[in-house]
Write a protein that holds these residues in place. Structure first.
Motif, mmCIF file in Angstrom:
data_model
loop_
_atom_site.group_PDB
_atom_site.id
_atom_site.type_symbol
_atom_site.label_atom_id
_atom_site.label_comp_id
_atom_site.label_asym_id
_atom_site.label_seq_id
_atom_site.Cartn_x
_atom_site.Cartn_y
_atom_site.Cartn_z
ATOM 1 N N PRO A 8 0.808 -1.220 0.000
ATOM 2 C CA PRO A 8 0.000 0.000 0.000
ATOM 3 C C PRO A 8 0.840 1.268 0.000
ATOM 4 O O PRO A 8 0.460 2.269 -0.597
ATOM 5 N N LEU A 9 2.023 1.214 0.683
ATOM 6 C CA LEU A 9 2.901 2.383 0.700
ATOM 7 C C LEU A 9 3.378 2.729 -0.706
ATOM 8 O O LEU A 9 3.326 3.886 -1.134
ATOM 9 N N GLY A 10 3.811 1.721 -1.437
ATOM 10 C CA GLY A 10 4.265 1.968 -2.805
ATOM 11 C C GLY A 10 3.132 2.429 -3.707
ATOM 12 O O GLY A 10 3.287 3.353 -4.509
ATOM 13 N N ALA A 11 1.976 1.783 -3.564
ATOM 14 C CA ALA A 11 0.827 2.173 -4.381
ATOM 15 C C ALA A 11 0.383 3.590 -4.039
ATOM 16 O O ALA A 11 0.012 4.368 -4.930
ATOM 17 N N SER A 12 0.437 3.944 -2.751
ATOM 18 C CA SER A 12 0.047 5.283 -2.328
ATOM 19 C C SER A 12 0.980 6.335 -2.904
ATOM 20 O O SER A 12 0.542 7.376 -3.401
ATOM 21 N N PHE A 13 2.276 6.062 -2.853
ATOM 22 C CA PHE A 13 3.253 7.034 -3.366
ATOM 23 C C PHE A 13 3.116 7.215 -4.870
ATOM 24 O O PHE A 13 3.021 8.331 -5.382
ATOM 25 N N LEU A 14 3.076 6.110 -5.611
ATOM 26 C CA LEU A 14 2.967 6.207 -7.062
ATOM 27 C C LEU A 14 1.614 6.765 -7.494
ATOM 28 O O LEU A 14 1.526 7.552 -8.438
ATOM 29 N N GLY A 15 0.561 6.360 -6.783
ATOM 30 C CA GLY A 15 -0.769 6.842 -7.133
ATOM 31 C C GLY A 15 -0.963 8.309 -6.848
ATOM 32 O O GLY A 15 -1.847 8.945 -7.433
ATOM 33 N N ALA A 16 -0.154 8.869 -5.929
ATOM 34 C CA ALA A 16 -0.265 10.291 -5.603
ATOM 35 C C ALA A 16 0.507 11.172 -6.571
ATOM 36 O O ALA A 16 0.338 12.397 -6.551
ATOM 37 N N LEU A 17 1.359 10.585 -7.407
ATOM 38 C CA LEU A 17 2.174 11.391 -8.319
ATOM 39 C C LEU A 17 1.358 12.310 -9.224
ATOM 40 O O LEU A 17 1.747 13.462 -9.450
ATOM 41 N N PRO A 18 0.210 11.847 -9.790
ATOM 42 C CA PRO A 18 -0.568 12.767 -10.642
ATOM 43 C C PRO A 18 -1.011 14.038 -9.919
ATOM 44 O O PRO A 18 -1.192 15.072 -10.561
#
Length: 485
Positions: A8-18
């Motif tokens: 979830p940490l990785g998904a949260s970081f990458l998903g927040a990039l936009p």
């Protein structure tokens, strides 16, 4: 932290990039769960799918249960302090938590977290190589569905939704009413118009007095500007398209609100202020700054009280109304209605209708208004006055033009006061007891000579026609000032 927390940490970081590049917040509802699925897929064979399904499923159920309890305690507000504390526990989502909280998008954050755990659970369940035991999922599924349904109902009926007013995003955020069809350049528009050229016109833009006023008056003075100020539609349209940021929503025909508009008049940023008679505090404020004001009634308006349309009460006396808003009368049965609590709403301090209510109450004090709390991520807890909601037992007040001219409230009826209804005939002949003057307030030392000319225009037959065509009660026209006065 195990890999099940890092995913979830990785998904949260990458998903927040936009969001860093100005992307809309709702994209997180797609990107974060999708990235969670892709990360699990890339780790397929290196994670225990059975354990992954269990961790994600338990996390989803616990968060849903905790969130539902907090929504009940917070009366449906995702901005409550308790919900904020819950979100601190979702540490694997800290990048998303930080950005969306600063954006004021807590609901998007909560949904993204739930969808992420749901994505992880579904992936692990489908990939663990066993036939799903659907019977075991019935009870958790029903629980999630009930939590979702209850939270949805609570969210839709939260205090800021029920009592926050109309919230139209017009007029630079100042308006509670949709004025998009009342701008001087609106096509098609709803402004009142004369069937002939106005008796007085101003051609030079530099000679046009700057207008501001109370919200309910905007359609009137915008109509007058369109009739008198030459090319004002093009002037205001060009200003609006220029993107200029002056803290107002117009160049010459501006609208803020009663408090700010009066302040702009006193400080010399506006030449004409339209509204109800200024409050005692406003007059004292002008006197403290050494500003002498001229207050000219240009029309008649009614201060009205209203209830839901199926309320059997049709009329109240002034004494009964004061008793209700002082707190002595609390049940409709005390004033001839069906037994039930009176929900007597007030308006925010400084608004034109609240100022008028204070005049109406006189020496009788107003009881504390209904309020609700909103939590702003940057400003903390803010208390707001609860505005009228069309619910059983509700009582509110406003000006007649808001209700009948702008249709601001739906499903309501206006009450007669002392047995006299607030229709236009009773307003113009003064028999309605809460008839109030619609005022044009100016500075006595106004440098623009057209300020006096505009006063005369509003009192002329053409000006009074616009007053009445807009929906206000007219006055008897006054003769123009002698030349040179």
């Amino acid at each position: 932290m195990s890999c099940y927390g890092l995913i979830p940490l990785g998904a949260s970081f990458l998903g927040a990039l936009p969001l860093f590049f100005g992307g809309p917040s709702w994209t997180c509802l797609v990107t974060v769960p999708l990235l969670t699925w892709l990360i699990y897929f890339s780790l397929d064979g290196r994670v225990d799918q059975r354990r992954g399904a269990r961790i994600n499923g338990i996390s989803l159920l616990l968060l849903a249960l905790c969130f539902t309890v907090l929504m009940v305690l917070g009366k449906g507000s995702v901005d409550s302090t308790a919900v904020g504390q819950l979100l601190w526990l979702t540490l694997p989502f800290c990048p998303l938590w930080l950005i969306l909280s600063l954006m004021g998008e807590r609901l998007i954050l909560v949904l993204a977290i739930f969808l992420t755990y749901a994505a992880g659970y579904l992936f692990c369940t489908c990939r663990k190589g066993e036939r799903p035991r659907w019977r075991r999922l019935v009870l958790p599924g029903v629980g999630l569905a009930l939590c979702a349904a209850l939270c949805t109902v609570l969210y839709c009926s939260r205090p800021e939704a029920r009592y926050g007013g109309h919230g139209f995003a017009y007029m630079s955020g100042f308006s509670s009413t949709d004025f998009s069809q009342y701008m001087v350049y609106s096509q098609p528009g709803r402004l009142a118009a004369l069937d002939h050229p106005a008796s007085f016109q101003i051609e030079d833009q530099a000679d046009m007095p700057v207008m501001d006023g109370a919200e309910a008056c905007y359609p009137l003075y915008a109509a007058a500007a369109k009739a008198v100020y030459q090319d004002i539609a093009a002037i205001e349209a060009d200003w609006a398209h220029s993107g200029a940021d002056t803290g107002t929503n117009g160049k010459i025909v501006t609208f803020t609100n009663t408090v700010m508009g009066f302040d702009r008049l006193v400080r010399g940023d506006a030449d004409l202020f339209f509204g109800a008679r200024p409050s005692a505090d406003q007059l004292a404020y002008a006197a403290d700054l050494g500003v002498e004001l001229e207050i000219t009634p240009i029309g008649r308006e009614a201060f009205v009280f209203f209830v839901e349309e199926d309320n059997p009460v049709d009329s109240l006396t002034r004494e009964q109304l004061r008793a209700i808003y002082h707190g002595d009368v609390t049940d409709w049965s005390q004033v001839g209605g069906t037994p039930g609590e009176i929900a007597a709403f007030q308006r925010p301090a400084g608004s034109g209708s609240q100022t008028m209510m204070e005049y109406f109450m006189g020496e009788v004090s107003l009881k504390e208004p209904l309020t609700y709390e909103m939590v702003d991520s940057m400003a903390g807890v803010i208390r707001h006055v609860a505005q009228y909601a069309n619910e059983h037992g509700a009582l509110g007040y406003s000006f007649r033009y808001f209700i009948e001219g702008l249709s601001q409230e739906q499903g309501v009826k206006l009450l007669a006061v002392d047995g006299v209804s607030p229709d236009l005939a009773h307003i113009e002949d003064g028999s309605y007891p809460l008839t109030v003057p619609l005022c044009l307030v100016t500075r006595k030392d106004a440098p623009n000579p057209n300020v006096k000319n505009m006063i005369d225009f509003f009192l002329s037959p053409d000006g009074q026609t616009l007053v009445r065509e807009t929906g206000y009660g007219a006055l008897a026209p006054r003769e123009p000032r002698p030349e040179g006065e």
